[in-house]
Design an enzyme around this catalytic site. Structure first.
Site, PDB file in Angstrom:
ATOM      1  N   GLU A 115       4.201  28.142 -26.148  1.00 59.51           N
ATOM      2  CA  GLU A 115       3.086  27.840 -25.236  1.00 59.51           C
ATOM      3  C   GLU A 115       3.427  28.386 -23.859  1.00 59.51           C
ATOM      4  O   GLU A 115       4.596  28.446 -23.494  1.00 59.51           O
ATOM      5  CB  GLU A 115       2.952  26.320 -25.037  1.00 59.51           C
ATOM      6  N   LYS A 117       4.248  28.127 -20.064  1.00 59.10           N
ATOM      7  CA  LYS A 117       4.805  27.041 -19.248  1.00 59.10           C
ATOM      8  C   LYS A 117       4.031  27.016 -17.938  1.00 59.10           C
ATOM      9  O   LYS A 117       3.947  28.019 -17.229  1.00 59.10           O
ATOM     10  CB  LYS A 117       6.287  27.295 -19.001  1.00 59.10           C
ATOM     11  N   ASP A 119       3.319  25.884 -14.181  1.00 56.96           N
ATOM     12  CA  ASP A 119       4.109  25.463 -13.031  1.00 56.96           C
ATOM     13  C   ASP A 119       3.287  24.495 -12.185  1.00 56.96           C
ATOM     14  O   ASP A 119       2.589  24.883 -11.264  1.00 56.96           O
ATOM     15  CB  ASP A 119       4.490  26.702 -12.207  1.00 56.96           C
ATOM     16  N   TYR A 227       0.404  18.630 -23.250  1.00 56.36           N
ATOM     17  CA  TYR A 227       1.236  19.327 -24.234  1.00 56.36           C
ATOM     18  C   TYR A 227       2.234  18.424 -24.945  1.00 56.36           C
ATOM     19  O   TYR A 227       3.070  18.903 -25.699  1.00 56.36           O
ATOM     20  CB  TYR A 227       1.975  20.482 -23.562  1.00 56.36           C
ATOM     21  N   LYS A 315      12.254  30.814 -18.686  1.00 59.36           N
ATOM     22  CA  LYS A 315      11.561  31.125 -17.434  1.00 59.36           C
ATOM     23  C   LYS A 315      11.588  32.615 -17.112  1.00 59.36           C
ATOM     24  O   LYS A 315      12.596  33.286 -17.336  1.00 59.36           O
ATOM     25  CB  LYS A 315      12.178  30.322 -16.278  1.00 59.36           C
ATOM     26  N   CYS A 409      -5.998  36.512  23.587  1.00 62.86           N
ATOM     27  CA  CYS A 409      -6.622  36.948  22.333  1.00 62.86           C
ATOM     28  C   CYS A 409      -6.617  38.476  22.293  1.00 62.86           C
ATOM     29  O   CYS A 409      -7.076  39.126  23.248  1.00 62.86           O
ATOM     30  CB  CYS A 409      -8.045  36.415  22.261  1.00 62.86           C
ATOM     31  N   CYS A 412     -10.539  39.729  22.656  1.00 58.79           N
ATOM     32  CA  CYS A 412     -11.368  39.594  23.859  1.00 58.79           C
ATOM     33  C   CYS A 412     -10.557  39.345  25.125  1.00 58.79           C
ATOM     34  O   CYS A 412     -11.104  39.299  26.224  1.00 58.79           O
ATOM     35  CB  CYS A 412     -12.382  38.471  23.682  1.00 58.79           C
ATOM     36  N   CYS A 427      -8.078  31.390  19.874  1.00 65.00           N
ATOM     37  CA  CYS A 427      -8.766  31.974  21.019  1.00 65.00           C
ATOM     38  C   CYS A 427      -9.810  30.946  21.451  1.00 65.00           C
ATOM     39  O   CYS A 427     -10.542  30.424  20.625  1.00 65.00           O
ATOM     40  CB  CYS A 427      -9.439  33.271  20.583  1.00 65.00           C
ATOM     41  N   CYS A 432     -16.023  35.285  21.674  1.00 62.12           N
ATOM     42  CA  CYS A 432     -15.081  36.351  21.333  1.00 62.12           C
ATOM     43  C   CYS A 432     -15.694  37.199  20.219  1.00 62.12           C
ATOM     44  O   CYS A 432     -16.123  36.670  19.195  1.00 62.12           O
ATOM     45  CB  CYS A 432     -13.762  35.734  20.867  1.00 62.12           C
TER      46      CYS A 432
HETATM   47  S1  IVH Z   1       6.835  20.142 -23.179  1.00 59.52           S
HETATM   48  C1  IVH Z   1       9.837  16.306 -23.620  1.00 59.52           C
HETATM   49  N1  IVH Z   1       5.229  22.098 -22.607  1.00 59.52           N
HETATM   50  O1  IVH Z   1       8.030  22.208 -17.530  1.00 59.52           O
HETATM   51  C2  IVH Z   1       9.297  17.225 -22.610  1.00 59.52           C
HETATM   52  N2  IVH Z   1       6.479  21.166 -20.821  1.00 59.52           N
HETATM   53  O2  IVH Z   1      10.772  22.928 -17.016  1.00 59.52           O
HETATM   54  C3  IVH Z   1       8.063  17.885 -23.088  1.00 59.52           C
HETATM   55  N3  IVH Z   1       5.963  22.163 -18.629  1.00 59.52           N
HETATM   56  O3  IVH Z   1       9.364  19.045 -18.061  1.00 59.52           O
HETATM   57  C4  IVH Z   1       7.651  18.974 -22.208  1.00 59.52           C
HETATM   58  N4  IVH Z   1       4.457  23.574 -19.341  1.00 59.52           N
HETATM   59  O4  IVH Z   1       6.999  19.306 -16.854  1.00 59.52           O
HETATM   60  C5  IVH Z   1       6.126  21.233 -22.125  1.00 59.52           C
HETATM   61  N5  IVH Z   1       3.682  23.805 -22.283  1.00 59.52           N
HETATM   62  C6  IVH Z   1       4.590  22.944 -21.789  1.00 59.52           C
HETATM   63  C7  IVH Z   1       4.913  22.900 -20.420  1.00 59.52           C
HETATM   64  C8  IVH Z   1       5.868  21.998 -19.974  1.00 59.52           C
HETATM   65  C9  IVH Z   1       5.094  23.110 -18.290  1.00 59.52           C
HETATM   66  C10 IVH Z   1       6.824  21.478 -17.650  1.00 59.52           C
HETATM   67  C11 IVH Z   1       7.217  20.084 -18.005  1.00 59.52           C
HETATM   68  C12 IVH Z   1       8.680  20.190 -18.322  1.00 59.52           C
HETATM   69  C13 IVH Z   1       9.102  21.322 -17.439  1.00 59.52           C
HETATM   70  C14 IVH Z   1      10.384  21.952 -17.908  1.00 59.52           C
END
Ligand code: IVH
Length: 683
Positions: A115, A117, A119, A227, A315, A409, A412, A427, A432
């Site tokens: 999946e 990830k 942020d 998730y 990552k 400024c 002007c 300004c 202006c």
């Molecule tokens: S699964 C038991 N799935 O990234 C923990 N985490 O760096 C289950 N995160 O702690 C987490 N996308 O806060 C999971 N598709 C994803 C995620 C995800 C972002 C976050 C989550 C995790 C952290 C780890």
């Protein structure tokens, strides 16, 4: 259902209907009604609930934003610990992860799920018998902050699960994030308001969740994706995939895409492919999460102190580039804020050539000790506006120059000021040219007065030529004056004068938005126009009256009052009014010949934009929808219409050409007549 139906049944019916539209909009991305129709359903429900308080419910869609600001967040113990994941940047470690699992469960055969990830900020939601009862941040994994009131304001999170027999307890874990486009806009507004911008969408998201006033949180573009699960009672999932499908059927958002693979090597390839899709997601994606799909193996695989052994996060390196900072220029915005901008040696970053980057404000330049001539590292914060992350210290030669903000400024020459509590320098001159140009461009823009033919370059000429100093002066512009401008022929001059004239018919909310009052975006302008109906009532309102309005917070309230208090503003309003600009909300009246008909517009039209066509349909009582269904009366197919046309044909929906639509709408004069009554000002 008729008006005589039991109010309780009608209330329930409306709630279910609104929840269905929420799902269609947020989960399926297939809305069937317009925002306006949605708002109408919501106000109908609100009115009924006020009339019959006995049927109130905390999970009603009218109750997303409620209650007074909080004093602080309560600590809450998680029913099941909220673990994190082990993170890695190395593919070897992923191979190692796979080897470890296979050693732990040698006889099992299983798939991995990959999946994106996200942020953002981790969150745990608790639903009891289908109702959202609690939202808690991760905290230390055992105890987190109760941010329920804030999370309830996130529109895509259902207050009730859509299931007739919901489980007794469902805890879902996911990520709250700020979508990248919304982040860029928020930062722009903050900058205009002289506030410190957020460094990235994740900080903006975390900061938003920590706000004590849920009404402020409601304005932040937050969203969520789920998730994982916490405590469960009355429901179980064999696989992760099955869980995703069930969450989705409950109305919870899950990842827009995932991949199932049975070998780690395939996951490694897919991770590369995912990295290439990095900018296609509406959230910041900083890696991929690899999980064992078969949840029945989780217990056996177990966990370390902090993270489960059945999942790992990979990552991606942040997308950065090194380049030279050649100069620092200053931009003056619509509200007069002076923003330092880095002029860079052009460099490729995340698929585009970057020549400029925002430096936000002087404090930021000091903090990062950025000097002219430095080699700098730039990064796309929120994937949209590049920012200077840091200076490459080792490459300093000593020839670099320190930068100081100008004391006047640059446009002007007027004095600049730094207001208390603000990081920005402004300004002070409202006349202006930079401010006037930005103001006029905003005033004439599509979402505001929509003045045909008045774009940025023409605004530039009008202001530089001394022809126009305020939006009001546009209305006294003469054709001969316009003709004196560069590259201005008879036809464009006529168009401009006609465009200005036509803009007098714009609805009050567009005029209000066009005034460019700080913090008053399209949404707030709509609310204010509906609430006050005309400019005099709005000008007479005090902060208390404004704040009492649902969805108008103290910041907007104060800004509106300050704006109308200024004598310069009053003068502009008087002139606009004298010119015949519409300062009054139209009656819901209009004509009704298209009532009961739903239109879908697709492809491009020659004589008008889709928005204009939509406005004209609505002015005649018709509805406009974003997607084709069996309830669509007509599909209007413009040039290069695509999938909507195919779908309409399949469903046997009547297709109209642009010409047929124009015939149906009648001539423009009719629109003029309809509006005439609404503009009856006396002066
Ligand atoms: S699964 C038991 N799935 O990234 C923990 N985490 O760096 C289950 N995160 O702690 C987490 N996308 O806060 C999971 N598709 C994803 C995620 C995800 C972002 C976050 C989550 C995790 C952290 C780890």
């Amino acid at each position: 259902m008729t008006d005589n139906a039991e109010p309780q049944a009608r209330i329930e019916e409306l709630r279910t209907e609104i929840e269905r539209h929420n799902r269609l909009y947020y989960i399926d991305a297939k809305p069937e009604i317009t925002d306006r129709e949605y708002d109408q359903l919501l106000s109908a429900l609100d009115a009924l609930e006020k009339e019959h308080p006995a049927f109130a419910s905390a999970s009603s869609p009218t109750r997303r934003v409620g209650g007074a600001p909080l004093a602080n967040f309560e600590n809450v113990r998680h029913a099941a610990p909220m673990m994190s994941l082990s993170n890695t940047y190395s593919k070897e470690e992923l191979v190692e992860f796979d080897r470890r699992i296979r050693k732990l469960i040698p006889e099992a055969s299983f798939d991995y799920v990959l999946e994106p990830k996200i942020d953002g900020v981790a969150i745990s939601l608790r639903y009891e018998n289908g109702e959202l009862t609690q939202a808690v941040t991760r905290g230390d994994g055992t105890v987190g902050d109760d941010v329920t009131a804030n999370v309830r304001t996130i529109q895509s999170i259902p207050l009730r699960l859509s299931d007739l027999m919901p489980p007794a307890v469902l805890e879902v874990r996911g990520e709250i994030y700020m979508d990248t486009a919304g982040f860029a806009k928020l930062n722009e507004t903050r900058q205009e308001a002289g506030l410190e911008p957020f460094a990235n969408p994740r900080n903006a998201c975390a900061g938003s969740l920590k706000l004590l006033d849920p009404r402020e949180v409601a304005k932040r573009p937050l969203d969520a994706i789920f998730y994982a699960t916490g405590e469960l009672d009355g429901v179980a999932f064999d696989t992760h995939e099955q869980m995703l499908n069930t969450l989705k059927s409950y109305g919870l958002r899950v990842t827009p895409s995932y991949w199932l693979k049975d070998a780690i090597e395939e996951i490694l390839d897919q991770l590369d492919a995912l990295e290439n899709m990095r900018h296609e997601f509406p959230f910041e994606m900083d890696g991929g999460v690899i999980k064992v799909n078969d949840r029945r193996l989780y217990e056996e695989l177990g966990a370390t102190a902090k993270s489960p052994r059945w999942a790992v996060a990979y990552k991606y390196e942040p997308e950065q580039a090194e380049t030279a900072l050649r100069a620092i220029s200053i931009q003056v915005g619509r509200t007069g804020v002076l923003t330092p901008v880095a002029e860079l040696e052009p460099v490729q970053l995340a698929g585009t050539t970057v020549k400029r980057a925002t430096l936000h404000n002087e404090d930021e330049i000091r903090r990062k000790d950025i000097r002219i001539g430095d080699r700098v590292i730039i990064e796309k914060a929120g994937e949209i506006i590049p920012a200077v992350v840091k200076v490459v210290d080792e490459k300093r030669t000593g020839a670099e120059l320190e930068f100081t903000m100008p004391v006047a400024c640059p446009v002007c020459g007027s004095e600049v000021e730094r207001r208390e509590g603000e990081v920005a320098i402004r300004c002070v001159n409202l006349q202006c040219p930079a401010q006037v140009k930005n103001w006029l461009t905003h005033f004439a823009s599509r979402g505001a007065m929509d003045i045909n033919g008045l774009g940025e370059s023409l605004v530039e000429q009008l202001v530089d030529g001394g022809l126009v100093k305020t939006p009001a002066e546009l209305y006294s512009l003469q054709k001969v004056e316009a003709l004196g401008l560069e590259r201005m022929g008879e036809k464009s001059a006529d168009n401009l004068i006609k465009g200005v004239e036509e803009s007098k018919k714009r609805p009050f909310e567009k005029v209000l938005f066009g005034l460019g009052i700080r913090h008053v975006g399209k949404g707030a302008a709509n609310i204010l126009a509906n609430e006050f109906k005309n400019i005099d009532a709005l000008m007479a309102a005090d902060v208390e009256a404004l704040e009492a309005i649902h969805d108008i917070g103290p910041i907007v309230g104060k800004s509106v009052v300050d704006y109308f208090r200024a004598p310069e503003t009053r003068a502009v309003i008087d002139q606009l009014r004298a010119a015949g600009v519409n300062f009054e909300q139209a009656d819901a009246g209009g004509s009704h010949e298209l009532e009961g008909l739903t239109f879908v517009l697709t492809g491009s039209m020659e004589s008008m934009t889709r928005d204009e066509a939509g406005d004209r349909i609505k002015a005649r009582g018709g509805k406009v929808s974003g997607s084709v269904s069996k309830n669509t009366s007509y599909l209007v197919a413009g040039e290069s219409a695509g999938s909507k046309l195919t779908k309409a044909e399949k469903l046997g929906v009547t297709i109209l050409s642009e010409e047929q639509l124009i015939n149906l709408l009648g001539s423009d004069e009719i629109v003029g007549d309809e509006n005439a009554g609404q503009m009856g000002f006396e002066f």
